[in-house]
Design an enzyme around this catalytic site. Structure first.
Site, mmCIF file in Angstrom:
data_model
loop_
_atom_site.group_PDB
_atom_site.id
_atom_site.type_symbol
_atom_site.label_atom_id
_atom_site.label_comp_id
_atom_site.label_asym_id
_atom_site.label_seq_id
_atom_site.Cartn_x
_atom_site.Cartn_y
_atom_site.Cartn_z
ATOM 1 N N CYS A 1 0.789 -1.250 0.040
ATOM 2 C CA CYS A 1 0.089 0.093 -0.056
ATOM 3 C C CYS A 1 0.770 1.327 0.325
ATOM 4 O O CYS A 1 0.655 2.186 -0.844
ATOM 5 C CB CYS A 1 -0.914 -0.078 1.188
ATOM 6 S SG CYS A 1 -2.231 -1.283 0.970
ATOM 7 N N HIS A 2 1.733 1.296 0.814
ATOM 8 C CA HIS A 2 2.673 2.645 1.040
ATOM 9 C C HIS A 2 4.142 2.521 1.335
ATOM 10 O O HIS A 2 4.680 3.236 1.455
ATOM 11 C CB HIS A 2 2.040 3.475 2.202
ATOM 12 C CG HIS A 2 0.396 3.552 2.217
ATOM 13 N ND1 HIS A 2 -0.430 2.899 2.801
ATOM 14 C CD2 HIS A 2 -0.212 4.684 1.290
ATOM 15 C CE1 HIS A 2 -1.481 3.200 2.296
ATOM 16 N NE2 HIS A 2 -1.516 4.409 1.575
#
Lengths: 423, 192, 301
Positions: free
Chosen positions: B156-157
Site C-alpha cells: 500500500c505505502h
C-alpha cells in the site's frame, strides 16, 4: 444591497390571507425573484445553483437506492449487483448516484476556486465561507461512506486505510488511537458492523448538508453575492433582479453541466470508479494499489508525502483545516484577483499544485512521485500560510473601478475585465 | 417564615439546581449513545484459536485467522534467524519488542529473541496487519515480494519489514505486533 | 460573451476531433512493468457500439465448453440468456440447457430435515430458468483445493473487475484520459481478458516457472495458474451458420464479448436511452441559451 426592503404585494385575497399568517410567498419573492444580483457575475457564479440541484438529485436517487440496498457484509455487494441487473431502471439510478457524486465534487471544486480567485471569503462573507467549508467536509464524509457501501475491494480497503488514520493518535496518547479506531469499527477490524453504521450515517449526512446549505444561502442573502470586480454594488444600476436574469443564466449553465453528467452516466459510468471495486470485499487480500475516489486524491497525496504516520495525518487534516482560516490569512484589502497582479500568479500556482497532487495521489508511493508530492504539498501550505498574508501587504493592486456599472461600461475593452472571462 | 416565592435566593437555588439536574441527565444520556458503537459482546468474546504447526516445513508460512485478523506463522530458516540476529538495535526504526508475551512489552528491546517465544525461536508469529494503515503485507506466499529486508513488504505505502517482522523502511511506525501465544506442545499453539 | 462562448465551443470541438483521431496504440501496462495491451475493436465499444448477437451466442458456446469446467457465472440466471439485449436464445432451448446443466441447485433440507440422500450426497435439483448459472465448486475452499491453491474467479463481473492501468508520462497520461473520456472508452476489462486468453507463450529464457504455472504476457507477474484454455486452432466447433470460423483469436474474442455482456447486460439499453437524453439536453441547452441572451440583451453587462 442584500437587506433590500420587501417589494412583495399580495395580489389576491388568498395571497393576502396567507401573507398575514405564513409569509412564505413574500420570502420567495424577496429572496428568489426580486433579490438584487450584481449584473456582472459570470458563469462561474452558476455553480451554486448547479450544486443545489445535484444535492437534490443525490437525495432522490439515494433514497431510491436505499429501497433496494442491503447493508450487510454478506449481501451488500450482491444487492448492488442486483440493482444493476434486475431492478427496473436500477442501472440508471445507480449510475446517476455514483456519477452524481463525482459531478457534485467537480462543481464544488470549481465553486471553491471561484471563491478563492475573486476573494469571496473576505469580510463580510467569512461566515458564508466557513459554512461552505463545513458543507465540503460533510460532502467528503458522505462520499467516503457512500463508496464504502458498495463493499467491493476498494470500498473495504479504502475504509481500512482511512479509519486507520486515527490510530496515529497512539503517537500522542498510547491506546487512544486504537480505542477510537475500534470504536469506529465496532470490532477489531472493518466488518459488517462497520458497514451497517456507515449506511446509517450515509443516509443522515445529506440531510445535515441540506441544513448547512440553508444556512449558507441565508448567509449569502445577508451579504449579497460577490462579483468579478469584488466591488460591492453601490446603486440599483449595478444590479439586476435575480429573476429572470440570474435564473435564466443558471438554468442554461445547469443544462450545459447536465450534458457532461449524462455523458458519464450513459457512456462512461465506470470511468470514475475503480475496476477493483467490482471484486467483492476480501479481508485477506489487499489490492496491490489502493486509491481513494478521485476527489480525495490531492489529500491522499499529502498524506503519503509525509514519511511520518502521525505527521502525514496531521498534514492531511491540516490541509482542510487551513481553508477555514483563509478569511483572516489573506491580508489584502482587495477582493478580486483581477486587480491583484502578483497574487493572480500565485493563485494559478495553487490550482496547478492541487491538480498535480491529484495526479500524484493516483500514482504508486515511490520515487519520483513522492518527491514531487512533497514539493506541491509544501506549496499548498505555503500558499495559504505565507503567500496569502505577505503578498496581500506587499503587492500594489491595480486601480479598482468606481462601481460595477463603471467596470461594465468602461472596462469592457480594458485588459482587466476581459482577460478573465474565460475562467 | 418566608414563603419560597418571596425568598429570591432560595428560588434561584431551586431553579439552578433543577436546571443542573436536567443538564446532568441529558449529558449522561450521551454516554450510552456513544458507547454503543464500541465492539459488542459478541465481538468482545475472546475467541482464542489453536493452530497445528506440524505440517509447516522449514521456510514455509501459513496464515491463520484470529479475531478477524490474519496471523502470520512462519517456520524460519537458519539464514533468516541469523540475518535477524545480526541487526544492531540502533538500526531499528522501532526499537521496542511489541511482544505481548514479554513481561514488559512496552519497553523490552526488539532483539530477535524478544520477537519470538522463548524456546521456540524458529517460529515467527505475527499479526499480519501493517502498522501504518492496516493493509496486509506480502511475504507469506513464495511468489510474494518480501521487501528489501527479506521479511514482509506492504504494497500500500511501501513499508519493509525484516525477518523478525521489524519495520526497517517506510512509513509504518511500529514493528508488526506479536499476539499472545501459548505453546501447548512443540507443534501446537494457542493464539489469544 | 457570446463570441467567447463560440470560441470555447469551437476549441472544444477541435480538441474532441484531435482526440478522436489520435491513434489508440499508446503503450499501456498492467501490473508493475510495462505490458502492452492492444485495444480491440469491439462491436460494443464507443457511443454507437452494441452487442453483436451472433457473437454472444458463439461466446456462450465457448464459455460452456471451455470456461464452465472451472468458472461459475453465478450473478447471471439462465433466463438472462433468453432475454432481449443478450444472446437471445429461444426460451425452450435455454430451459433444456438449464435442465442438463451439470452444476445442480442445492435442494435441502427436505421434509424430514435431511440435507443429504442415502449415499451422503447433498440433495440437489435441476436448475430452472430463474436459477443462477453455477460453477462446479460448492465454495471457494473447494475450488482452491481442486486447483492447487489457485481460485478460478466467478466470471459474472470479470470484464468490469479488470482494467488496463495507464502507465505513461504525466502529460501523455492526461491526454489519454481526455481521449478516453471523449471516446467513451470503457472496454479496458474486455481488452485485458482478450489479451490474457491470447497471451500464452513459451517462457522466455531465464524465467523460471513455478510448478503448475504457465507463462502469459498479459498477466501481472506473467505466471498464471490457469493453463492455456483455448488452443491455437480454437477449442469449439462453431455451427455453419454461426457467422465465424473457429480459431484461438475468434474463440477468445467471442467469449470476451459474451463476458462483457454478462458483466454489463444493460449496455444496449443504456446507450439507446443515452442518445435520446443527450439529444434532448442539447436542444434544451441551446434553447435556454437563446432565451438567456434575449433576457440579458435588456441590460448592459
Amino acid at each position: 444591497m442584500a437587506d433590500h426592503s420587501s417589494t412583495y404585494e399580495p395580489k389576491s385575497a388568498t395571497a393576502k390571507w396567507w401573507d398575514e399568517r405564513l409569509p412564505i410567498m413574500r420570502l420567495l419573492s424577496d429572496q428568489m425573484i426580486t433579490f438584487p444580483t450584481p449584473k456582472n457575475i459570470n458563469y462561474l457564479w452558476t455553480f451554486g445553483g448547479i450544486l443545489t440541484v445535484f444535492l437534490l438529485l443525490q437525495l432522490v436517487t439515494g433514497i431510491i437506492l436505499a429501497m433496494h440496498y442491503q447493508p450487510s457484509a454478506a449481501e451488500a455487494f450482491n444487492s448492488v449487483d442486483n440493482i444493476m441487473r434486475n431492478v427496473n431502471y436500477g442501472w440508471l439510478i445507480r449510475n446517476m448516484h455514483a456519477v452524481g457524486a463525482s459531478m457534485f465534487f467537480i462543481a464544488v471544486y470549481i465553486h471553491i476556486f471561484r471563491g478563492l480567485y475573486y476573494g469571496s471569503y473576505k469580510a463580510p462573507r467569512e461566515i458564508l465561507w466557513i459554512l461552505g467549508m463545513l458543507i465540503f467536509l460533510a460532502m467528503m464524509a458522505a462520499g467516503f461512506m457512500g463508496y464504502a457501501l458498495v463493499w467491493g475491494q476498494m470500498s473495504f480497503w479504502g475504509v481500512t486505510v482511512i479509519t486507520n488514520l486515527f490510530s496515529s493518535l497512539d503517537g500522542i496518547i498510547p491506546g487512544l488511537g486504537t480505542a477510537i479506531v475500534e470504536w469506529l469499527w465496532g470490532g477489531y477490524s472493518v466488518s459488517g458492523t462497520t458497514l451497517n453504521r456507515f449506511f446509517s450515517l450515509h443516509y443522515l449526512v445529506p440531510f445535515v448538508i441540506v441544513g448547512l446549505v440553508v444556512l449558507h444561502i441565508w448567509a449569502l442573502h445577508m451579504t449579497g453575492q460577490n462579483n468579478p470586480t469584488g466591488v460591492e454594488p453601490k446603486t440599483e444600476a449595478d444590479t439586476v433582479p435575480m429573476h429572470p436574469y440570474a435564473t435564466s443564466k443558471d438554468l442554461f449553465a445547469m443544462f450545459a453541466f447536465f450534458l457532461m453528467f449524462a455523458w458519464f452516466v450513459f457512456f462512461l459510468p465506470d470511468y470514475l470508479g475503480h475496476p477493483d471495486n467490482y471484486n467483492p470485499a476480501n479481508p485477506l487480500v489487499t489490492p496491490p494499489h489502493i486509491v481513494p475516489e478521485w476527489y480525495f486524491l490531492p489529500f491522499y497525496a499529502i498524506l503519503r508525502a509525509i514519511p511520518d504516520k502521525l505527521g502525514g495525518v496531521i498534514m492531511m487534516f491540516g490541509a482542510i483545516a487551513v481553508l477555514f482560516f483563509i478569511p483572516w490569512l489573506d491580508r489584502s484589502r482587495i477582493r478580486s484577483a483581477r486587480y491583484r497582479p502578483i497574487y493572480k500568479w500565485f493563485f494559478w500556482l495553487l490550482v496547478i499544485s492541487c491538480l498535480a497532487l491529484g495526479y500524484l495521489g493516483a500514482m504508486p508511493a515511490e520515487e519520483p512521485y513522492i518527491t514531487w508530492a512533497r514539493i506541491f504539498t509544501a506549496y499548498y501550505f505555503a500558499h495559504f500560510l505565507i503567500v496569502m498574508p505577505i503578498v496581500g501587504v506587499l503587492e500594489k493592486p491595480k486601480p479598482l473601478p468606481a462601481s460595477i456599472s463603471d467596470a461594465v461600461e468602461g472596462g469592457k475593452s480594458s485588459s482587466g475585465a476581459s482577460a478573465h472571462k474565460k475562467n | 417564615m418566608a414563603s419560597d416565592t418571596k425568598d429570591p435566593n432560595r428560588r434561584d437555588f431551586l431553579v439552578v439546581a433543577g436546571n443542573t439536574f436536567a443538564a446532568i441527565g441529558a449529558a449522561s444520556l450521551i454516554w450510552p449513545f456513544i458507547a454503543q458503537m464500541n465492539p459488542d459482546a459478541g465481538a468482545l468474546a475472546l475467541s482464542s484459536i489453536e493452530v497445528d504447526l506440524s505440517p509447516i516445513k522449514e521456510g514455509q508460512a501459513i496464515t491463520a485467522m484470529w479475531r478477524g485478523k490474519p496471523v502470520f506463522i512462519r517456520y524460519r530458516t537458519a539464514e533468516e534467524i541469523e540475518a535477524a540476529k545480526k541487526v544492531a538495535l540502533d538500526d531499528l526504526a522501532d526499537p521496542i519488542a511489541r511482544n505481548e508475551n514479554l513481561k514488559d512489552p512496552a519497553s523490552a528491546p526488539a532483539t530477535d529473541q524478544n520477537r519470538t517465544i522463548e524456546g521456540h525461536e524458529k517460529w515467527l508469529i505475527l499479526i499480519g496487519i501493517c502498522t501504518h494503515l492496516g493493509c496486509i503485507p506480502e511475504g507469506q506466499k513464495i511468489s510474494d515480494a518480501r521487501g528489501d529486508f527479506g521479511g514482509y513488504f506492504c504494497p500500500c505505502h511501501g513499508s519493509h519489514y525484516d525477518t523478525a517482522g521489524r519495520i526497517r523502511k517506510g512509513p509504518a511506525p511500529r514493528n508488526l505486533d506479536v499476539p499472545v501465544i501459548t505453546f501447548i506442545t512443540d507443534t501446537k499453539i494457542k493464539i489469544g | 460573451m457570446s463570441k467567447q462562448a463560440i470560441a470555447i465551443f469551437a476549441a472544444l470541438l477541435g480538441l474532441i476531433g484531435c482526440l478522436t483521431v489520435l491513434k489508440s496504440s499508446d503503450a499501456y501496462a498492467a501490473g508493475g512493468e510495462a505490458i502492452h495491451i492492444e485495444r480491440h475493436p469491439w462491436s460494443f465499444a464507443g457511443f454507437f457500439g452494441q452487442y453483436d448477437k451472433p457473437q454472444l451466442r458463439r461466446g456462450w458456446q465457448v464459455y460452456q465448453d471451455v470456461c464452465a469446467s472451472c468458472h461459475g457465472l453465478k450473478r447471471l440466471s439462465f433466463r438472462n440468456l433468453a432475454e432481449p439485449g443478450g444472446p437471445e436464445f429461444p426460451v425452450e432451448s435455454v430451459k433444456a440447457l438449464a435442465k442438463n446443466w451439470d452444476n445442480k441447485i442445492f435442494a435441502g433440507p427436505n421434509e424430514d430435515g435431511e440435507i443429504v440422500d442415502e449415499d451422503g450426497e447433498l440433495l440437489v435439483r435441476d436448475p430452472l430458468l430463474s436459477d443462477p448459472i453455477l460453477g462446479p465448486y460448492a465454495n471457494d475452499n473447494a475450488a482452491r483445493s481442486a486447483n492447487n491453491g489457485a481460485l478460478p474467479p466467478d466470471l459474472s463481473l470479470i470484464t468490469k473487475a479488470r482494467g488496463i492501468p495507464t502507465h505513461a508520462i504525466w502529460y501523455k497520461h492526461v491526454a489519454i484520459m481526455a481521449r478516453d473520456i471523449v471516446n467513451g472508452y470503457q472496454e479496458g476489462g474486455a481488452d485485458y481478458v482478450y489479451a490474457l486468453l491470447t497471451g500464452y507463450k513459451d517462457a522466455p529464457e531465464g524465467v523460471q516457472l513455478s510448478e503448475g504455472m504457465s507463462y502469459n504476457v498479459a498477466f501481472p507477474g506473467h505466471q498464471i495458474a490457469m493453463a492455456q484454455p483455448i488452443p491455437e486452432g480454437g477449442a469449439v466447433e462453431y455451427q455453419k451458420n454461426a457467422g465465424a470460423k473457429t480459431s484461438l483469436h475468434q474463440n477468445a474474442e467471442d467469449v470476451t464479448a459474451f463476458l462483457a455482456w454478462a458483466a454489463d447486460p444493460s449496455l444496449d439499453a443504456r446507450k439507446n436511452l443515452g442518445w435520446l437524453v443527450m439529444l434532448y439536453l442539447l436542444i434544451t441547452t441551446v434553447l435556454l441559451y437563446l432565451g438567456k441572451r434575449v433576457i440579458w440583451s435588456r441590460v448592459k453587462h
